[in-house]
Design a protein around this motif. Structure first.
Motif, short mmCIF file in Angstrom:
data_model
loop_
_atom_site.label_atom_id
_atom_site.label_comp_id
_atom_site.label_asym_id
_atom_site.label_seq_id
_atom_site.Cartn_x
_atom_site.Cartn_y
_atom_site.Cartn_z
N VAL A 174 114.58 102.35 -13.44
CA VAL A 174 114.24 100.85 -13.68
C VAL A 174 112.85 100.47 -13.77
O VAL A 174 111.85 100.75 -12.65
N GLN A 175 112.47 99.90 -14.90
CA GLN A 175 111.03 99.60 -15.04
C GLN A 175 110.59 98.44 -15.75
O GLN A 175 111.84 97.41 -15.93
N ASP A 176 109.51 97.94 -16.09
CA ASP A 176 109.10 96.70 -16.64
C ASP A 176 109.78 95.48 -15.77
O ASP A 176 110.29 94.67 -16.12
N ARG A 177 109.32 95.36 -14.27
CA ARG A 177 109.77 94.64 -13.79
C ARG A 177 108.88 93.42 -13.44
O ARG A 177 107.61 93.66 -13.89
N PHE A 178 109.11 92.38 -12.75
CA PHE A 178 108.39 91.20 -12.65
C PHE A 178 107.34 91.22 -11.67
O PHE A 178 106.38 90.72 -11.34
N SER A 179 107.86 92.31 -10.62
CA SER A 179 107.02 92.45 -9.23
C SER A 179 106.93 93.85 -9.13
O SER A 179 107.52 94.79 -9.78
N GLU A 180 105.81 94.47 -8.56
CA GLU A 180 105.67 95.81 -8.42
C GLU A 180 106.53 96.03 -6.97
O GLU A 180 106.45 95.74 -5.93
N ILE A 181 107.58 96.85 -7.51
CA ILE A 181 108.85 97.10 -6.43
C ILE A 181 108.85 98.61 -6.61
O ILE A 181 108.91 99.42 -7.40
N GLU A 182 109.42 99.24 -5.31
CA GLU A 182 109.88 100.59 -5.12
C GLU A 182 111.26 100.59 -4.59
O GLU A 182 111.20 100.06 -3.38
N LEU A 183 112.21 101.29 -4.95
CA LEU A 183 113.49 101.39 -4.33
C LEU A 183 113.93 102.76 -4.43
O LEU A 183 114.11 103.40 -5.58
N LEU A 184 114.12 103.25 -3.21
CA LEU A 184 114.64 104.74 -3.08
C LEU A 184 115.79 104.81 -2.09
O LEU A 184 115.59 104.40 -1.31
N ASP A 185 116.42 105.97 -2.37
CA ASP A 185 117.65 106.18 -1.63
C ASP A 185 117.38 107.83 -1.08
O ASP A 185 117.37 108.55 -1.65
N ILE A 186 116.97 107.98 0.44
CA ILE A 186 116.50 108.94 0.88
C ILE A 186 117.54 109.60 1.87
O ILE A 186 118.10 108.94 2.66
N THR A 187 118.00 110.82 1.45
CA THR A 187 118.82 111.70 2.53
C THR A 187 117.93 112.70 3.47
O THR A 187 117.34 113.52 2.59
N LEU A 188 117.89 112.56 4.45
CA LEU A 188 117.11 113.73 5.34
C LEU A 188 117.98 114.54 6.02
O LEU A 188 118.96 114.27 6.76
N PRO A 189 118.28 115.94 5.62
CA PRO A 189 118.86 117.03 6.52
C PRO A 189 118.44 116.93 7.83
O PRO A 189 117.53 116.48 8.29
N ALA A 190 118.89 117.64 8.66
CA ALA A 190 118.99 117.66 10.24
C ALA A 190 117.44 118.43 10.19
O ALA A 190 117.06 119.26 9.45
N GLU A 191 116.65 117.94 11.13
CA GLU A 191 115.32 118.63 11.69
C GLU A 191 114.65 118.76 10.41
O GLU A 191 114.05 119.69 10.09
#
Length: 289
Positions: A174-191
């Motif tokens: 997703v690029q060329d947005r009207f606002s400076e946006i960051e969207l991430l889906d983050i999965t952290l394993p245990a420890e």
């Protein structure tokens, strides 16, 4: 990374627990934030969590309705959402897919959810405000399939789906947005631990969607269905203990502009808002075609 400077880790500004709401034709959902929280999340307006295991609570969906002055971002994890709009798009948003719709000067659309084989539906919708200069831009539609979204895996095993923005050298589709946006889906394993660099003055928040996430800056554990809004700073530190965790990360440059908001339309003045609803009632709302 900011070299040669003191790194300011963001502290927690506010923690919100999502609240039950009913929208559309009777869709039961959880609202992480919305109208009452404006302008604390500028440039973001609303985040809805529509995870549900009972089709009776979502099957009637969101029939035809207007939008103006915003962008809507729909991220589906389980099930499907059928989309149709007034500029001719028809699409099915499936597991892992993203729909980024710019309402701009005006669009009519409907979103009709369909659960998976077990009747489960899971996903999220974010509203992003448009700058005053772009409120009346022609509407557009962006469909991003799951296999188009790249992932970054850290040495700790943290998996980051880059939907919008940049992690290391990986840029989201997703690029060329009207606002400076960051969207991430983050999965952290245990420890595990993950440090993410942030623009110091941007609005930054996370929404926990699985397990419990630890915040080193506060030595606190944040459970599923909770939203964390951070103060200003250069980075956030996320970690887990015995169990894994998954969260959505949002960052955006504040617009700092006045907001006039009623229902599905968000403008800058009450006069603009009144004009939008008058045009909708008179049949001249869709003026871009």
């Amino acid at each position: 990374m900011i070299w040669g400077c003191n790194i300011n880790t963001r502290k927690v500004k506010e923690i919100l627990k999502s609240k039950s709401a009913i929208e559309g034709a009777g869709v039961h959902l959880k609202r992480a934030f919305g109208f009452d929280e404006v302008p604390r999340f500028d440039p973001f307006l609303l985040l809805d969590d529509f995870r549900n295991d009972n089709s009776e609570f979502y099957i009637k969906g969101f029939p035809w309705h207007p939008h103006r002055g915003i962008e809507t971002v729909t991220y589906v994890l389980d099930g499907n959402v059928e989309h149709s709009d007034s500029i001719g798009n028809k699409d099915i948003i499936g597991s892992g897919d993203v729909q980024w719709m710019t309402a701009g000067s005006g669009i009519l659309h409907q979103e009709m959810p369909i659960g998976d084989r077990n009747g489960r539906l899971a996903g999220f919708q974010l509203w992003v405000n448009l700058p005053a200069s772009d409120k009346m831009t022609p509407p557009r539609y962006c469909d991003i399939k799951s296999n188009q979204i790249p992932s970054v895996i850290t040495t700790d095993g943290v998996n980051i789906r880059v939907i919008c923005g940049k992690v290391n050298d990986v840029i989201g589709p997703v690029q060329d947005r009207f606002s400076e946006i960051e969207l991430l889906d983050i999965t952290l394993p245990a420890e595990s631990k993950y440090i993410h660099q942030t623009e110091p003055d941007h609005t930054v928040f996370i929404y926990i969607i699985e397990g419990t996430t630890n915040l080193d800056s506060e030595n606190s554990e944040i459970p599923n269905g909770s939203l964390v809004l951070f103060d200003k700073g250069d980075q956030i530190i996320l970690s887990t203990k015995e169990k894994s965790s998954r969260l959505l990360y949002f960052s955006g440059k504040p617009l700092g502009e006045p907001i006039a908001w009623r229902g599905p339309i968000v403008m800058n003045t009450q006069e603009e808002l009144s004009t939008a609803f008058q045009e909708y009632r008179s049949g001249t709302f869709i003026n871009n075609q």
